[in-house]
Design a protein around this motif. Structure first.
Motif, PDB file in Angstrom:
ATOM      1  N   LEU A 166    -111.859 -61.014  -6.557  1.00  0.00           N
ATOM      2  CA  LEU A 166    -112.846 -62.086  -6.651  1.00  0.00           C
ATOM      3  C   LEU A 166    -113.400 -62.082  -8.067  1.00  0.00           C
ATOM      4  O   LEU A 166    -114.056 -61.119  -8.479  1.00  0.00           O
ATOM      5  CB  LEU A 166    -113.952 -61.866  -5.609  1.00  0.00           C
ATOM      6  N   HIS A 167    -113.161 -63.151  -8.800  1.00  0.00           N
ATOM      7  CA  HIS A 167    -113.346 -63.121 -10.253  1.00  0.00           C
ATOM      8  C   HIS A 167    -114.095 -64.355 -10.739  1.00  0.00           C
ATOM      9  O   HIS A 167    -113.824 -65.480 -10.287  1.00  0.00           O
ATOM     10  CB  HIS A 167    -111.963 -63.054 -10.915  1.00  0.00           C
ATOM     11  N   GLY A 168    -115.029 -64.157 -11.645  1.00  0.00           N
ATOM     12  CA  GLY A 168    -115.699 -65.257 -12.315  1.00  0.00           C
ATOM     13  C   GLY A 168    -114.863 -65.732 -13.488  1.00  0.00           C
ATOM     14  O   GLY A 168    -114.528 -64.939 -14.383  1.00  0.00           O
ATOM     15  N   ALA A 169    -114.509 -67.016 -13.512  1.00  0.00           N
ATOM     16  CA  ALA A 169    -113.637 -67.534 -14.570  1.00  0.00           C
ATOM     17  C   ALA A 169    -114.269 -67.413 -15.952  1.00  0.00           C
ATOM     18  O   ALA A 169    -113.562 -67.405 -16.965  1.00  0.00           O
ATOM     19  CB  ALA A 169    -113.275 -68.989 -14.282  1.00  0.00           C
ATOM     20  N   HIS A 196    -109.096 -65.014  -6.323  1.00  0.00           N
ATOM     21  CA  HIS A 196    -109.904 -66.223  -6.247  1.00  0.00           C
ATOM     22  C   HIS A 196    -110.803 -66.290  -7.485  1.00  0.00           C
ATOM     23  O   HIS A 196    -111.593 -65.383  -7.732  1.00  0.00           O
ATOM     24  CB  HIS A 196    -110.755 -66.226  -4.974  1.00  0.00           C
ATOM     25  N   ASP A 197    -110.647 -67.347  -8.253  1.00  0.00           N
ATOM     26  CA  ASP A 197    -111.476 -67.581  -9.434  1.00  0.00           C
ATOM     27  C   ASP A 197    -112.603 -68.555  -9.083  1.00  0.00           C
ATOM     28  O   ASP A 197    -112.353 -69.603  -8.469  1.00  0.00           O
ATOM     29  CB  ASP A 197    -110.642 -68.190 -10.565  1.00  0.00           C
ATOM     30  N   ARG A 226    -119.621 -67.768  -1.301  1.00  0.00           N
ATOM     31  CA  ARG A 226    -118.194 -67.953  -1.050  1.00  0.00           C
ATOM     32  C   ARG A 226    -117.446 -66.628  -1.031  1.00  0.00           C
ATOM     33  O   ARG A 226    -116.532 -66.420  -0.223  1.00  0.00           O
ATOM     34  CB  ARG A 226    -117.606 -68.877  -2.122  1.00  0.00           C
ATOM     35  N   SER A 227    -117.834 -65.718  -1.921  1.00  0.00           N
ATOM     36  CA  SER A 227    -117.164 -64.416  -1.963  1.00  0.00           C
ATOM     37  C   SER A 227    -117.430 -63.620  -0.695  1.00  0.00           C
ATOM     38  O   SER A 227    -116.543 -62.928  -0.182  1.00  0.00           O
ATOM     39  CB  SER A 227    -117.593 -63.628  -3.206  1.00  0.00           C
TER      40      SER A 227
END
Length: 241
Positions: A166-169, A196-197, A226-227
């Protein structure tokens, strides 16, 4: 589900240190339920991660929040956190010993040993990636705004766990190069991975109160919500094994 729980500080030997983990369990643990290994950010085993353990226990799962630094040590500021983290980044073999000791400690509880899921935040995200590399017993790992630096030490390269990233763009702490090498490593190993970005999210997007755009750490309530749903779905998938 809102279950009555019990908690305790659990001392265990982890590599070169005496660790102080935080164990949260339902009053009557279910051996068939998944168990959760929680790995904190660079500041150490803070209240945020202990509360995550309580949340998991209230949902019927045994959870252990690990202590990476030993003796429950917490960083006083960013400089100390960076120093403590760097010691382990420079000695990934010791880091592997510490996280695998946490895994073994959780296995000693009343849990389904084939349904252990490790969830890590920031530094902890990197740590659970290393657990997937070095441990072929962990069922799943979740890296939440985790670093993605590949260890220089030779590892077993198992990657048998299911992996959720789970990643912040907009996370400035993960380069495209870091991500691409991780992607290739997992794919070459035949790992069942997903990433998931969140397009508007920075680093630490699940950490309430994070608000330092210059440093790159900003809380994002939408990405957080969402995460959490993605993590719940991932746990349910492991539970159905």
């Amino acid at each position: 589900m809102n279950t009555q729980i019990k908690t305790e500080i659990l001392n265990y030997q982890a590599g070169d240190v005496q660790a102080q983990g935080f164990l949260a369990q339902p009053e009557n643990p279910d051996r068939q339920a998944p168990a959760i290994l929680l790995v904190p950010m660079w500041t150490g085993r803070v209240e945020f991660i202990d509360n995550k353990a309580k949340e998991m226990a209230q949902r019927g799962m045994t959870a252990l929040a690990v202590d990476l630094y030993g003796n429950g040590q917490l960083a006083k500021d960013k400089d100390e956190a960076a120093s403590l983290m760097q010691e382990l980044m420079d000695d990934r073999s010791e880091l592997h010993r510490r996280i695998n000791a946490g895994f073994d400690t959780l296995c000693e509880q009343v849990v389904a040993k084939d349904k252990i899921i490790a969830i890590g935040y920031c530094l902890g995200g990197l740590v659970v990636q290393d657990l997937a590399r070095t441990n072929d017993q962990v069922a799943g790992v979740v890296s939440v705004h985790g670093l993605m630096n590949k260890p220089e030490v030779t590892t077993a390269e198992h990657w048998t766990a299911k992996v959720l990233l789970l990643h912040g763009a907009k996370d400035p702490m993960v380069s495209d190069e870091d991500w691409l090498q991780l992607r290739d490593e997992m794919s070459q190993a035949g790992c069942d991975w997903q990433k998931h970005d969140f397009g508007l999210a920075y680093h630490a997007f699940t950490t309430p109160g994070a608000n330092d755009p210059d440093f790159g750490t900003v809380y994002n309530s939408d990405a957080h919500r969402r995460s959490e749903q993605l993590i719940s779905d991932f746990i349910a998938e492991i539970a159905g094994r």
